[in-house]
Design a protein around this motif. Sequence first.
Motif, PDB file in Angstrom:
ATOM      1  N   LEU A 163       2.406 -44.136 -63.222  1.00 51.60           N
ATOM      2  CA  LEU A 163       1.093 -43.603 -63.603  1.00 51.60           C
ATOM      3  C   LEU A 163       0.019 -44.685 -63.702  1.00 51.60           C
ATOM      4  O   LEU A 163      -1.162 -44.422 -63.484  1.00 51.60           O
ATOM      5  CB  LEU A 163       1.176 -42.902 -64.977  1.00 51.60           C
ATOM      6  CG  LEU A 163       2.133 -41.719 -65.113  1.00 51.60           C
ATOM      7  CD1 LEU A 163       2.112 -41.197 -66.551  1.00 51.60           C
ATOM      8  CD2 LEU A 163       1.729 -40.602 -64.151  1.00 51.60           C
ATOM      9  N   ALA A 164       0.437 -45.895 -64.040  1.00 55.50           N
ATOM     10  CA  ALA A 164      -0.528 -46.934 -64.414  1.00 55.50           C
ATOM     11  C   ALA A 164      -1.503 -47.266 -63.286  1.00 55.50           C
ATOM     12  O   ALA A 164      -2.699 -47.420 -63.520  1.00 55.50           O
ATOM     13  CB  ALA A 164       0.220 -48.189 -64.851  1.00 55.50           C
ATOM     14  N   GLU A 165      -0.976 -47.351 -62.064  1.00 62.20           N
ATOM     15  CA  GLU A 165      -1.832 -47.817 -60.986  1.00 62.20           C
ATOM     16  C   GLU A 165      -2.915 -46.800 -60.637  1.00 62.20           C
ATOM     17  O   GLU A 165      -4.073 -47.158 -60.413  1.00 62.20           O
ATOM     18  CB  GLU A 165      -0.952 -48.135 -59.787  1.00 62.20           C
ATOM     19  CG  GLU A 165      -1.667 -48.861 -58.724  1.00 62.20           C
ATOM     20  CD  GLU A 165      -1.232 -48.334 -57.394  1.00 62.20           C
ATOM     21  OE1 GLU A 165      -0.018 -48.335 -57.115  1.00 62.20           O
ATOM     22  OE2 GLU A 165      -2.110 -47.894 -56.647  1.00 62.20           O
ATOM     23  N   ASP A 166      -2.542 -45.527 -60.590  1.00 65.00           N
ATOM     24  CA  ASP A 166      -3.542 -44.491 -60.329  1.00 65.00           C
ATOM     25  C   ASP A 166      -4.593 -44.480 -61.438  1.00 65.00           C
ATOM     26  O   ASP A 166      -5.781 -44.312 -61.177  1.00 65.00           O
ATOM     27  CB  ASP A 166      -2.890 -43.103 -60.260  1.00 65.00           C
ATOM     28  CG  ASP A 166      -2.145 -42.908 -58.937  1.00 65.00           C
ATOM     29  OD1 ASP A 166      -2.367 -43.714 -58.017  1.00 65.00           O
ATOM     30  OD2 ASP A 166      -1.348 -41.961 -58.843  1.00 65.00           O
ATOM     31  N   ALA A 167      -4.132 -44.664 -62.677  1.00 68.05           N
ATOM     32  CA  ALA A 167      -5.053 -44.652 -63.809  1.00 68.05           C
ATOM     33  C   ALA A 167      -6.062 -45.796 -63.692  1.00 68.05           C
ATOM     34  O   ALA A 167      -7.256 -45.612 -63.928  1.00 68.05           O
ATOM     35  CB  ALA A 167      -4.270 -44.766 -65.117  1.00 68.05           C
ATOM     36  N   LEU A 168      -5.572 -46.956 -63.284  1.00 69.24           N
ATOM     37  CA  LEU A 168      -6.471 -48.106 -63.134  1.00 69.24           C
ATOM     38  C   LEU A 168      -7.465 -47.865 -61.991  1.00 69.24           C
ATOM     39  O   LEU A 168      -8.663 -48.146 -62.122  1.00 69.24           O
ATOM     40  CB  LEU A 168      -5.643 -49.381 -62.880  1.00 69.24           C
ATOM     41  CG  LEU A 168      -6.433 -50.672 -62.729  1.00 69.24           C
ATOM     42  CD1 LEU A 168      -7.334 -50.928 -63.933  1.00 69.24           C
ATOM     43  CD2 LEU A 168      -5.481 -51.866 -62.529  1.00 69.24           C
ATOM     44  N   ALA A 169      -6.952 -47.304 -60.893  1.00 66.77           N
ATOM     45  CA  ALA A 169      -7.840 -47.010 -59.758  1.00 66.77           C
ATOM     46  C   ALA A 169      -8.925 -46.013 -60.170  1.00 66.77           C
ATOM     47  O   ALA A 169     -10.096 -46.164 -59.798  1.00 66.77           O
ATOM     48  CB  ALA A 169      -7.029 -46.474 -58.580  1.00 66.77           C
ATOM     49  N   GLU A 170      -8.537 -45.008 -60.968  1.00 65.78           N
ATOM     50  CA  GLU A 170      -9.525 -44.019 -61.420  1.00 65.78           C
ATOM     51  C   GLU A 170     -10.553 -44.658 -62.357  1.00 65.78           C
ATOM     52  O   GLU A 170     -11.743 -44.361 -62.281  1.00 65.78           O
ATOM     53  CB  GLU A 170      -8.830 -42.864 -62.160  1.00 65.78           C
ATOM     54  CG  GLU A 170      -8.121 -41.898 -61.234  1.00 65.78           C
ATOM     55  CD  GLU A 170      -7.197 -40.954 -61.999  1.00 65.78           C
ATOM     56  OE1 GLU A 170      -7.428 -40.745 -63.217  1.00 65.78           O
ATOM     57  OE2 GLU A 170      -6.237 -40.446 -61.382  1.00 65.78           O
ATOM     58  N   ALA A 171     -10.083 -45.540 -63.224  1.00 66.42           N
ATOM     59  CA  ALA A 171     -11.007 -46.213 -64.139  1.00 66.42           C
ATOM     60  C   ALA A 171     -12.031 -47.030 -63.345  1.00 66.42           C
ATOM     61  O   ALA A 171     -13.223 -47.030 -63.657  1.00 66.42           O
ATOM     62  CB  ALA A 171     -10.229 -47.115 -65.099  1.00 66.42           C
ATOM     63  N   ILE A 172     -11.557 -47.690 -62.309  1.00 67.91           N
ATOM     64  CA  ILE A 172     -12.450 -48.500 -61.478  1.00 67.91           C
ATOM     65  C   ILE A 172     -13.449 -47.600 -60.754  1.00 67.91           C
ATOM     66  O   ILE A 172     -14.638 -47.905 -60.661  1.00 67.91           O
ATOM     67  CB  ILE A 172     -11.623 -49.356 -60.494  1.00 67.91           C
ATOM     68  CG1 ILE A 172     -10.927 -50.478 -61.281  1.00 67.91           C
ATOM     69  CG2 ILE A 172     -12.499 -49.934 -59.395  1.00 67.91           C
ATOM     70  CD1 ILE A 172      -9.876 -51.229 -60.498  1.00 67.91           C
ATOM     71  N   ALA A 173     -12.946 -46.450 -60.283  1.00 66.12           N
ATOM     72  CA  ALA A 173     -13.828 -45.528 -59.566  1.00 66.12           C
ATOM     73  C   ALA A 173     -14.930 -44.998 -60.480  1.00 66.12           C
ATOM     74  O   ALA A 173     -16.068 -44.815 -60.049  1.00 66.12           O
ATOM     75  CB  ALA A 173     -13.013 -44.376 -58.978  1.00 66.12           C
ATOM     76  N   SER A 174     -14.597 -44.774 -61.748  1.00 64.65           N
ATOM     77  CA  SER A 174     -15.611 -44.223 -62.649  1.00 64.65           C
ATOM     78  C   SER A 174     -16.541 -45.313 -63.187  1.00 64.65           C
ATOM     79  O   SER A 174     -17.618 -45.020 -63.697  1.00 64.65           O
ATOM     80  CB  SER A 174     -14.948 -43.484 -63.819  1.00 64.65           C
ATOM     81  OG  SER A 174     -14.324 -44.430 -64.679  1.00 64.65           O
ATOM     82  N   ALA A 175     -16.118 -46.562 -63.083  1.00 60.88           N
ATOM     83  CA  ALA A 175     -16.889 -47.658 -63.692  1.00 60.88           C
ATOM     84  C   ALA A 175     -18.265 -47.804 -63.046  1.00 60.88           C
ATOM     85  O   ALA A 175     -19.262 -47.978 -63.757  1.00 60.88           O
ATOM     86  CB  ALA A 175     -16.114 -48.970 -63.586  1.00 60.88           C
ATOM     87  N   TYR A 176     -18.314 -47.699 -61.720  1.00 55.12           N
ATOM     88  CA  TYR A 176     -19.584 -47.985 -61.048  1.00 55.12           C
ATOM     89  C   TYR A 176     -20.702 -47.094 -61.581  1.00 55.12           C
ATOM     90  O   TYR A 176     -21.766 -47.581 -61.964  1.00 55.12           O
ATOM     91  CB  TYR A 176     -19.440 -47.838 -59.531  1.00 55.12           C
ATOM     92  CG  TYR A 176     -20.712 -48.211 -58.811  1.00 55.12           C
ATOM     93  CD1 TYR A 176     -21.062 -49.552 -58.633  1.00 55.12           C
ATOM     94  CD2 TYR A 176     -21.601 -47.217 -58.367  1.00 55.12           C
ATOM     95  CE1 TYR A 176     -22.244 -49.900 -58.010  1.00 55.12           C
ATOM     96  CE2 TYR A 176     -22.784 -47.561 -57.738  1.00 55.12           C
ATOM     97  CZ  TYR A 176     -23.104 -48.906 -57.565  1.00 55.12           C
ATOM     98  OH  TYR A 176     -24.272 -49.255 -56.963  1.00 55.12           O
ATOM     99  N   GLY A 177     -20.403 -45.779 -61.642  1.00 59.39           N
ATOM    100  CA  GLY A 177     -21.408 -44.833 -62.125  1.00 59.39           C
ATOM    101  C   GLY A 177     -21.810 -45.116 -63.564  1.00 59.39           C
ATOM    102  O   GLY A 177     -22.986 -45.177 -63.899  1.00 59.39           O
ATOM    103  N   GLN A 178     -20.808 -45.323 -64.400  1.00 60.58           N
ATOM    104  CA  GLN A 178     -21.091 -45.519 -65.825  1.00 60.58           C
ATOM    105  C   GLN A 178     -21.813 -46.835 -66.093  1.00 60.58           C
ATOM    106  O   GLN A 178     -22.694 -46.908 -66.938  1.00 60.58           O
ATOM    107  CB  GLN A 178     -19.788 -45.465 -66.617  1.00 60.58           C
ATOM    108  CG  GLN A 178     -19.139 -44.088 -66.490  1.00 60.58           C
ATOM    109  CD  GLN A 178     -18.242 -43.772 -67.668  1.00 60.58           C
ATOM    110  OE1 GLN A 178     -18.489 -44.220 -68.777  1.00 60.58           O
ATOM    111  NE2 GLN A 178     -17.206 -42.989 -67.411  1.00 60.58           N
TER     112      GLN A 178
END
Lengths: 118, 422
Positions: B38-53
């Motif tokens: 689970l960890a890697e997908d979670a990190l990828a999602e966090a990175i994906a949401s970071a730009y917008g935020q």
Amino acid sequence: MKYLVLLIGDGEMAPWDSLTPEEQGAGMQKFEEFDAACRARAGVEILGGEALGSPDTATVMRTRGGQVALTEGPYAEALEGLGGFYLIESPDLDTLVDLLRVLPAFDMQIAPVIDPYA
Amino acid sequence: MVQSLRAPDPGEVLAQVCREDWGRLLGHLIRRHGRPDLAEDALAEAIASAYGQWSAAGIPAVPPAWLSHVASRRVLDAIRHERTLAGKAHLLATADPAPAPAEAMPGADTDDRLPLLFMATHPALAPEIRPALALRFVLGVPTRDIAALFLVPEATMAARLTRAKKRLRTIGAAFAVPDPQRWPQRCDDVARAIYLAFTAGYAPRDGPEVVHVRATSEAVRLADLAADLMTDSPVLAALSALLTLHDARRDARTGADGALVRLADQDRTRWNHSQIRAGLARLTALTPTTGYAEELRLQALIAAFHASAATSADTDWVAIARTYARLEELTGSPVVRLNRAVAVAEVAGAMAGLDVLRAAADQLPGHHRVAAVRAELLRREGDRQGARAAYDEALTACPDGPERRHLQARRDSLETPGAGTR
């Protein structure tokens, strides 16, 4: 995690029956060392384990069309040489494999136990 | 200065954090939650949401900590989701989603990228997936780049990575630096995986050049990192030396038209000399050893003899032939023998090289490089007819791509009236 360890083959060991009493004694010694090594390792516990009768003492039970049929001998080829098993609690596979090196060098199959209700 | 007042760009900061901190962030997540699946997908999602935020609310004071926090929450969400699906929602209030913290293990105080590297190259995983997982886990190389490197569709590579991560989870692979007693074997596994990633990208071929060059340099970076993290491992130091020395010649290996350039014809000013110095520094710190570490050390030594020759004519072929002989003794590999034939030909003439080649040919029936080397040696002997037949044999066996085109060009140049024998 819980693991079932099946001792499924002689591997590089000569068949147990062909060993001299001294060699069998040395083999038994390794099982005792394994017990001690597991006790000494944090998070590891032997939950169960037995030696099994030779494959020709095994019986296969199958139900077909509601009828139970019993036949001689092991069913799956992988279990032909099943000589014993352990049920062991271990923090991870690597710790378990490390400990299993203490046993005589049988071929083994290691399967994690799962919770069917999870 | 005006420029320094410019607000940092969220995209740039994010790219830098990903490049520098991916492995540490992922390692930390797996250490904390014990869920490599689970960890890697979670990190990828966090990175994906970071730009917008970050664009909207500003870049956080400590960007890696922000990512770690968000990714960690996503792992917990995923675990909660699993339990809901399993109809176990009523247990959520009491169950602790994170496993009991592991006791202090050897290496618990070291860089989290090191256990990550050992996990990705775990012996219970198929050897073919280990290089891909190591690139993804430790460096965060995008799946599409890894797919391009191993010449499979992105969806195929994604599925393989997912299966491997699930297997790590279900078998209960340790997230830990192995016991020092197991280092020789485990470090060999790490080295083999990284070497496989490198050779996948190094072989000349068609396709998106940029992508596999990028992935190849990531393999070199991974070897470097592994050697720095495991300073006492001869095999990882030898690997890093070898890959650095090979990679130093990368730009000179292809001409402007994309065609292969033979080592002898390469423009040595295009070699990366700072990389060569770094490779030599690693190599000279090593002493002769045994096994795979020695195999890689000897290969690095050969690369070093080439890399330190100012011109092709200055190449120390005697030393190279001697090193190949030691390597052949150690490995018994016919491919090594093939290379030794080339070196022997340089030292003692084409006929001597052909003698060495003969035994390799028996062990590598139908291998195009055997025929290609024979063609070059016969050509040097002035046997054009023999060379032509050998080129034809090589062309029949060689798959399409830059290497085949190179062979074709060599054969064609044989027909040119007055063509030299080199």
